[in-house]
Design a protein around this motif. Structure first.
Motif, PDB file in Angstrom:
ATOM      1  N   LEU A   1       0.828  -1.208   0.000  1.00  0.00           N
ATOM      2  CA  LEU A   1       0.000   0.000   0.000  1.00  0.00           C
ATOM      3  C   LEU A   1       0.860   1.255   0.000  1.00  0.00           C
ATOM      4  O   LEU A   1       1.769   1.400   0.824  1.00  0.00           O
ATOM      5  N   LYS A   2       0.538   2.150  -0.891  1.00  0.00           N
ATOM      6  CA  LYS A   2       1.144   3.479  -0.914  1.00  0.00           C
ATOM      7  C   LYS A   2       0.122   4.431  -0.303  1.00  0.00           C
ATOM      8  O   LYS A   2      -1.018   4.514  -0.773  1.00  0.00           O
ATOM      9  N   ARG A   3       0.506   5.145   0.765  1.00  0.00           N
ATOM     10  CA  ARG A   3      -0.453   5.967   1.507  1.00  0.00           C
ATOM     11  C   ARG A   3      -0.177   7.453   1.306  1.00  0.00           C
ATOM     12  O   ARG A   3       0.963   7.884   1.200  1.00  0.00           O
ATOM     13  N   LYS A   4      -1.272   8.220   1.305  1.00  0.00           N
ATOM     14  CA  LYS A   4      -1.157   9.675   1.164  1.00  0.00           C
ATOM     15  C   LYS A   4      -0.385  10.289   2.328  1.00  0.00           C
ATOM     16  O   LYS A   4       0.301  11.303   2.175  1.00  0.00           O
ATOM     17  N   LYS A   5      -0.468   9.645   3.490  1.00  0.00           N
ATOM     18  CA  LYS A   5       0.215  10.148   4.677  1.00  0.00           C
ATOM     19  C   LYS A   5       1.719  10.268   4.437  1.00  0.00           C
ATOM     20  O   LYS A   5       2.356  11.217   4.900  1.00  0.00           O
ATOM     21  N   GLU A   6       2.287   9.302   3.729  1.00  0.00           N
ATOM     22  CA  GLU A   6       3.716   9.348   3.422  1.00  0.00           C
ATOM     23  C   GLU A   6       3.995   9.902   2.032  1.00  0.00           C
ATOM     24  O   GLU A   6       5.152  10.197   1.702  1.00  0.00           O
TER      25      GLU A   6
ATOM     26  N   ASN B   1      -6.450   8.465  -0.692  1.00  0.00           N
ATOM     27  CA  ASN B   1      -5.857   8.205   0.622  1.00  0.00           C
ATOM     28  C   ASN B   1      -4.849   7.066   0.592  1.00  0.00           C
ATOM     29  O   ASN B   1      -3.895   7.051   1.360  1.00  0.00           O
ATOM     30  N   SER B   2      -5.080   6.101  -0.285  1.00  0.00           N
ATOM     31  CA  SER B   2      -4.140   4.997  -0.432  1.00  0.00           C
ATOM     32  C   SER B   2      -4.263   4.394  -1.823  1.00  0.00           C
ATOM     33  O   SER B   2      -5.290   4.551  -2.498  1.00  0.00           O
ATOM     34  N   TYR B   3      -3.212   3.713  -2.229  1.00  0.00           N
ATOM     35  CA  TYR B   3      -3.169   3.100  -3.559  1.00  0.00           C
ATOM     36  C   TYR B   3      -2.515   1.727  -3.424  1.00  0.00           C
ATOM     37  O   TYR B   3      -1.458   1.593  -2.796  1.00  0.00           O
TER      38      TYR B   3
ATOM     39  N   ALA C   1       6.289   2.739   0.172  1.00  0.00           N
ATOM     40  CA  ALA C   1       5.035   2.062   0.531  1.00  0.00           C
ATOM     41  C   ALA C   1       5.286   1.076   1.665  1.00  0.00           C
ATOM     42  O   ALA C   1       6.404   0.948   2.171  1.00  0.00           O
TER      43      ALA C   1
ATOM     44  N   CYS D   1       1.436  -4.997   3.923  1.00  0.00           N
ATOM     45  CA  CYS D   1       0.522  -5.329   5.017  1.00  0.00           C
ATOM     46  C   CYS D   1      -0.094  -6.697   4.747  1.00  0.00           C
ATOM     47  O   CYS D   1      -0.487  -6.992   3.611  1.00  0.00           O
TER      48      CYS D   1
END
Length: 207
Positions: free
Chosen positions: A27-32, A39-41, A70, A73
């Motif tokens: 998962l690639k997250r917008k947070k990082e 929000n995530s990809y 990313a 998980c």
């Protein structure tokens, strides 16, 4: 900060038949990644059907996480290839009935995320250090004491259900995940309202 839980996660996987698999996503997250549109990809998904398969994909998973900034998980509640096929067929039928044709292509992944086939269910207790007032000297000792206190209490609740009271501690970037069997969450929520109990969420394999 790199978090590598491969060896620990491998020891927690159980395969009773060729129908069993674990759902793993990078998962690639917008947070990082602030420039991410959503929000995530999902970069890539793996259907882990054996420890050997996971080990064979280890270098690829790590490289994809590093290249995409990313995280990998994995949901520790097993899935069933057979039941996932039927759940996917039902989901597609519902989507078509609702004329939601664009979502059909995501039906299998959606079913994998929602439906487990686990006789020995695992819950995830998400402990984030930022939710607790810890500072000054002995920070590591404070964190260890918190984890030990929560683990001891949770084991008491689990024993009341007659289940195996083993609790696994999985490192995250900002805290830990405690992996447990189900228990009555009411008293726990009163004692530690900061700790979220997640009943079907993945834990960290690699960041």
């Amino acid at each position: 900060m790199t978090v590598d839980n491969f060896e620990q996660i491998k020891s927690m996987l159980v395969f009773d038949s060729e129908d069993d698999f674990y759902h793993l996503q990078i998962l690639k997250r917008k947070k990082e990644n602030p420039d991410l549109g959503s929000n995530s990809y999902v970069v890539k998904t793996y259907y882990v059907s054996s420890v050997e398969y996971l080990e064979s994909k280890r270098a690829e998973i790590i490289n994809l996480c590093q290249f995409n900034n990313a995280r990998a998980c994995i949901n520790l509640n097993r899935r069933s290839f057979e039941k996932m096929a039927f759940n996917t067929m039902k989901k597609i039928a519902d989507q078509i009935m609702n004329r939601d044709f664009k979502s059909v292509r995501k039906a299998y992944e959606s079913a994998c995320g929602a439906h487990s086939n686990e006789s020995d269910k695992k819950w995830l207790l998400d402990i984030d250090w930022a939710d607790f007032m810890m500072d000054g000297d002995g920070l590591e000792e404070q964190r260890n004491r918190l984890v030990n206190d929560v683990t001891f209490r949770v084991q008491h609740f689990i024993r009341e259900t007659g289940k195996d009271d083993t609790v696994w501690t999985v490192q995250t970037r900002n805290g830990v995940h405690l992996i447990t069997r189900p228990f009555d969450p009411r008293l726990f929520a009163q004692e530690w309202p900061q700790i979220v109990i997640q009943k079907n969420n993945p834990t960290i394999l690699y960041i």
